[in-house]
Design an enzyme around this catalytic site. Structure first.
Site, PDB file in Angstrom:
ATOM      1  N   HIS A 217      70.723  48.346  49.309  1.00 39.53           N
ATOM      2  CA  HIS A 217      70.404  49.766  49.500  1.00 39.53           C
ATOM      3  C   HIS A 217      68.951  50.020  49.233  1.00 39.53           C
ATOM      4  CE1 HIS A 217      74.614  49.566  48.171  1.00 39.53           C
ATOM      5  NE2 HIS A 217      74.779  50.350  49.201  1.00 39.53           N
ATOM      6  N   ASP A 396      68.684  64.026  35.479  1.00 41.30           N
ATOM      7  CA  ASP A 396      67.885  64.539  36.589  1.00 41.30           C
ATOM      8  C   ASP A 396      67.898  66.070  36.663  1.00 41.30           C
ATOM      9  OD1 ASP A 396      70.493  64.703  37.182  1.00 41.30           O
ATOM     10  OD2 ASP A 396      70.367  63.805  39.178  1.00 41.30           O
ATOM     11  N   GLY A 397      68.418  66.730  35.636  1.00 36.63           N
ATOM     12  CA  GLY A 397      68.264  68.181  35.553  1.00 36.63           C
ATOM     13  C   GLY A 397      69.193  69.007  36.430  1.00 36.63           C
ATOM     14  N   GLY A 400      73.596  71.755  35.319  1.00 39.89           N
ATOM     15  CA  GLY A 400      73.981  73.166  35.343  1.00 39.89           C
ATOM     16  C   GLY A 400      74.331  73.608  36.752  1.00 39.89           C
ATOM     17  N   GLN A 401      73.484  73.209  37.670  1.00 38.98           N
ATOM     18  CA  GLN A 401      73.721  73.577  39.071  1.00 38.98           C
ATOM     19  C   GLN A 401      75.010  72.942  39.592  1.00 38.98           C
ATOM     20  OE1 GLN A 401      70.258  72.926  41.629  1.00 38.98           O
ATOM     21  NE2 GLN A 401      71.690  72.375  43.213  1.00 38.98           N
ATOM     22  N   GLY A 402      75.199  71.667  39.259  1.00 36.99           N
ATOM     23  CA  GLY A 402      76.412  70.975  39.713  1.00 36.99           C
ATOM     24  C   GLY A 402      77.666  71.671  39.207  1.00 36.99           C
ATOM     25  N   SER A 443      79.310  64.160  37.598  1.00 38.17           N
ATOM     26  CA  SER A 443      80.241  65.056  36.913  1.00 38.17           C
ATOM     27  C   SER A 443      81.095  65.812  37.928  1.00 38.17           C
ATOM     28  CB  SER A 443      79.492  66.027  36.004  1.00 38.17           C
ATOM     29  OG  SER A 443      78.746  66.931  36.768  1.00 38.17           O
ATOM     30  N   GLY A 484      85.874  57.264  35.456  1.00 43.25           N
ATOM     31  CA  GLY A 484      84.495  57.074  35.006  1.00 43.25           C
ATOM     32  C   GLY A 484      84.307  55.796  34.208  1.00 43.25           C
TER      33      GLY A 484
HETATM   34  P1  ADP Z   1      74.479  63.132  37.812  1.00 47.61           P
HETATM   35  O1  ADP Z   1      74.341  62.221  36.622  1.00 47.61           O
HETATM   36  O2  ADP Z   1      75.062  62.426  38.990  1.00 47.61           O
HETATM   37  O3  ADP Z   1      73.224  63.888  38.100  1.00 47.61           O
HETATM   38  P2  ADP Z   1      75.517  65.474  36.452  1.00 47.61           P
HETATM   39  O4  ADP Z   1      74.106  65.714  36.012  1.00 47.61           O
HETATM   40  O5  ADP Z   1      76.226  66.614  37.092  1.00 47.61           O
HETATM   41  O6  ADP Z   1      75.617  64.201  37.378  1.00 47.61           O
HETATM   42  O7  ADP Z   1      76.391  65.063  35.195  1.00 47.61           O
HETATM   43  C1  ADP Z   1      75.898  64.259  34.181  1.00 47.61           C
HETATM   44  C2  ADP Z   1      77.018  64.073  33.180  1.00 47.61           C
HETATM   45  O8  ADP Z   1      78.061  63.312  33.748  1.00 47.61           O
HETATM   46  C3  ADP Z   1      76.597  63.328  31.951  1.00 47.61           C
HETATM   47  O9  ADP Z   1      76.010  64.174  31.004  1.00 47.61           O
HETATM   48  C4  ADP Z   1      77.914  62.747  31.444  1.00 47.61           C
HETATM   49  O10 ADP Z   1      78.576  63.631  30.557  1.00 47.61           O
HETATM   50  C5  ADP Z   1      78.753  62.680  32.690  1.00 47.61           C
HETATM   51  N1  ADP Z   1      79.001  61.288  33.069  1.00 47.61           N
HETATM   52  C6  ADP Z   1      78.183  60.423  33.695  1.00 47.61           C
HETATM   53  N2  ADP Z   1      78.780  59.233  33.883  1.00 47.61           N
HETATM   54  C7  ADP Z   1      80.020  59.363  33.347  1.00 47.61           C
HETATM   55  C8  ADP Z   1      81.159  58.493  33.197  1.00 47.61           C
HETATM   56  N3  ADP Z   1      81.130  57.252  33.678  1.00 47.61           N
HETATM   57  N4  ADP Z   1      82.277  58.978  32.616  1.00 47.61           N
HETATM   58  C9  ADP Z   1      82.312  60.246  32.134  1.00 47.61           C
HETATM   59  N5  ADP Z   1      81.290  61.094  32.240  1.00 47.61           N
HETATM   60  C10 ADP Z   1      80.163  60.673  32.830  1.00 47.61           C
HETATM   61 MG    MG Z   2      72.360  65.138  36.606  1.00 48.64          MG
END
Ligand code: ADP
Ligand code: MG
Length: 571
Positions: A217, A396-397, A400-402, A443, A484
């Site tokens: 990738h 990556d900030g 909250g939005q997600g 998440s 996860g």
């Molecule tokens: P991304 O990391 O894809 O940007 P988000 O920012 O929405 O997604 O969510 C981040 C959160 O996801 C982390 O703070 C953590 O709590 C949760 N997370 C990440 N990987 C896992 C996992 N393998 N199992 C459970 N929760 C996880």
């Molecule tokens: Mg994130």
């Protein structure tokens, strides 16, 4: 670079449309990907293989008799969404269950896993096999944790042939893992690939150098070294792979190997044959017999300049399936037995999904679910900025939005379902899918799975009592753990969810609302405690130490939503 495109955003979809148009005898387009043009025989397991686009012939090029039954097609280098996987499975599966096969990448694991949760709740037997042949990506003791590269070809070929010869789902799953455990690959890159529409490649390798341990990738290699002659490169590939040869004379392996020399995109066939000359010499010197060797392009990475060597250490069973006939757009060998393959006449489309009939008490429960999801939406919106801020420290900030997008999508889908007289189960299943689709990110996939699994505990023909609610919450948490794979201490939402679940179990004889409210307090404290240790999972693990002093955003949002759930149920 890509010379021919209409628009970068449409590139992957248009490529699939063209592939289907060029192979109408073999493929049919369905929402989310492709399936065989013929129907899957009743009771035969369906092999659904996939991943992102940009790897042709992997994966849609391998759909046809003797290999895949369907392939969801994601965007360039990104996993198909859970809905795409789900849609392709619904079209491919015909009563024999489904084996989902994909390379071992976090995004694919989550989205295929999420689709699997939903399918299982609908009564479809789903098994998962993650291909992990790349020896550069982890140690030999952790073979199944490695990432997948060109080993996709032999693993899917072997299991596809096993299914064609009558294997049931248990048998297909066993053979798929066996093939994966016997497969090793190693690759080198001479230059990076360029996404359609982009001007610069994702990485460069200096002139006269090569990157060892390529990813497919656009991941750069693990380290750079001097580019030697073709024979030297062949020796390097061979030495790396043969270092993991199992002992001969044991477990049916006796020096017979499937050999695949794979070009990643811009290495020409003659170059590959020059390399293979040396590989063939080394095989002979080692007393190895190459069984139906393959030299060509099998798992590509757009226009990446690179080459990889794969070997499968065969026993009789693996060899029989490796050499069996196959007929797909990009991979054909031998003559398929002349069995009747009736043409597919129907295409399943999510737009046509019927809402199962529900009883009045289940519909009442569904309305309460809408209220809870709307409360989730409000809490996420109120905390959006703060959750984003703490995610930005080491992630990556976008957390909250997600969470806001996800909960809003879920509440909307639940309202729509209730408007169509859905019961509790259907309402939560649709809300879970909507959460994952609307939120994206790690998440989002996990919350989507949690809602979907919780939905599976409810029914469309009964109301919701306290016991069902608590069981549903537990099922949701179990789904997060399963999907996860995080453990307490990794600094994820699991650090709040596990103590929450334990507190809930202890309190389970009181009323659901009160029990959840008490457990939510435990979750809040546990979430705050995650500030004390570094992240070991998810995106934040790369910058793990930076996260010390800040709690995990996913753990914080989990505690907030469980507090909200407790309040809602106590009203
Ligand atoms: P991304 O990391 O894809 O940007 P988000 O920012 O929405 O997604 O969510 C981040 C959160 O996801 C982390 O703070 C953590 O709590 C949760 N997370 C990440 N990987 C896992 C996992 N393998 N199992 C459970 N929760 C996880
Ligand atoms: Mg994130």
């Amino acid at each position: 670079m890509t010379y021919l495109l209409n628009s970068p955003g449409d590139f992957a979809d248009e490529a699939v449309r063209g592939l289907v148009a060029a192979h109408p005898d073999l493929l049919v387009a369905v929402p989310g990907g492709v399936v065989r043009a013929s129907t899957t025989p009743k009771g035969q397991p369906a092999l659904v293989i996939g991943g992102g686009s940009g790897h042709y012939p992997a994966f849609a090029g391998w759909v046809g008799p003797g290999m895949g039954h369907g392939a969801p097609c994601g965007n360039i280098f990104s996993s198909p969404s859970a809905s795409e996987v789900y849609s392709v499975v619904r079209n491919a599966e015909n009563g024999g269950g489904v084996l989902l096969g994909f390379g071992n990448y976090a995004g694919d694991v989550l989205h295929f896993g999420l689709a699997a949760e939903k399918l299982r709740h609908e009564g479809i037997d789903v098994r998962i096999v993650t291909v992990s042949d790349d020896i550069a990506s982890n140690s030999p003791d952790n073979h199944r944790d490695r990432r997948g590269v060109a080993g996709d070809l032999p693993v899917f070929k072997i299991v596809g042939a096993a299914i064609e010869s009558g294997a049931d789902l248990d048998e297909a799953e066993r053979i798929a893992w066996k093939a994966n455990d016997a497969t090793r690959s190693f690759g080198v890159a001479f230059d990076g690939c360029t996404l359609p529409g982009a001007r610069e490649p994702l990485f460069h390798v200096e002139d006269g150098s090569m990157a060892l341990g390529l990813g497919i990738h656009g991941e750069p290699g693990v380290r750079d070294t001097r580019l030697g002659t073709a024979a030297e490169v062949a020796d390097l590939l061979f030495d790396q792979v043969i270092a993991e040869e199992p002992p001969r004379g044991k477990n049916g392996y006796d020096g017979r190997v499937a050999v695949i020399l794979n070009g990643l995109g811009t290495v020409k066939y003659e170059e590959l044959f020059v390399v293979y000359t040396r590989i063939a010499e080394r095989l002979a010197q080692h007393g190895l017999t190459a069984v139906r060797p393959e030299v060509g392009e099998f798992v590509t990475s757009l226009d990446m300049a690179g080459v990889s060597l794969t070997m499968v250490f065969l026993d009789d069973e693996l060899e029989r399936h490796w050499t069996a006939p196959v007929e797909t757009p990009a991979y054909r060998r031998g003559a398929m037995p002349a069995v009747e393959r009736p043409a597919r006449t129907e295409i399943w489309d999510v737009g046509a999904v019927e809402i199962p009939e529900a009883t009045a008490d289940s519909r009442e429960c569904a309305r309460r679910i809408v209220t809870v999801l709307e409360a989730f939406e409000n809490v996420c919106a109120e905390n959006e900025a703060e959750l984003g801020r703490i995610d930005a420290v080491a992630g990556d900030g976008d957390h909250g939005q997600g969470m806001t997008f996800g909960s809003r999508g879920a509440a909307q889908a639940a309202r729509d379902a209730v408007d169509r007289s859905a019961g509790a189960r259907t309402t939560l299943l649709l809300a879970g899918q909507a959460w994952a689709d609307a939120a994206g990110g790690t998440s989002g996939a996990l919350w989507g799975a949690a809602l979907t699994s919780a939905g599976g505990v409810f029914s469309d023909t009964a109301g919701c009592d306290d016991r069902t609610v608590v069981d549903a919450v537990r099922a949701g948490i179990d789904a997060v753990l399963r999907l996860g794979g995080a453990k307490p201490g990794d600094k994820t939402m699991v650090d709040a969810a596990v103590p929450f679940r334990d507190a809930l179990t202890e309190a389970s004889d009181t009323k659901a609302g009160a029990a959840i409210a008490t457990a939510a307090q435990v979750a809040r404290e546990a979430a705050q405690k995650t500030a004390e240790f570094p992240a070991r999972r998810g995106r934040a693990r790369v910058l793990g130490d930076k996260s010390v002093g800040t709690p995990d955003p996913g753990a914080v949002s989990f505690a907030l939503l469980m507090k909200t759930l407790g309040e809602q149920l106590s009203q």
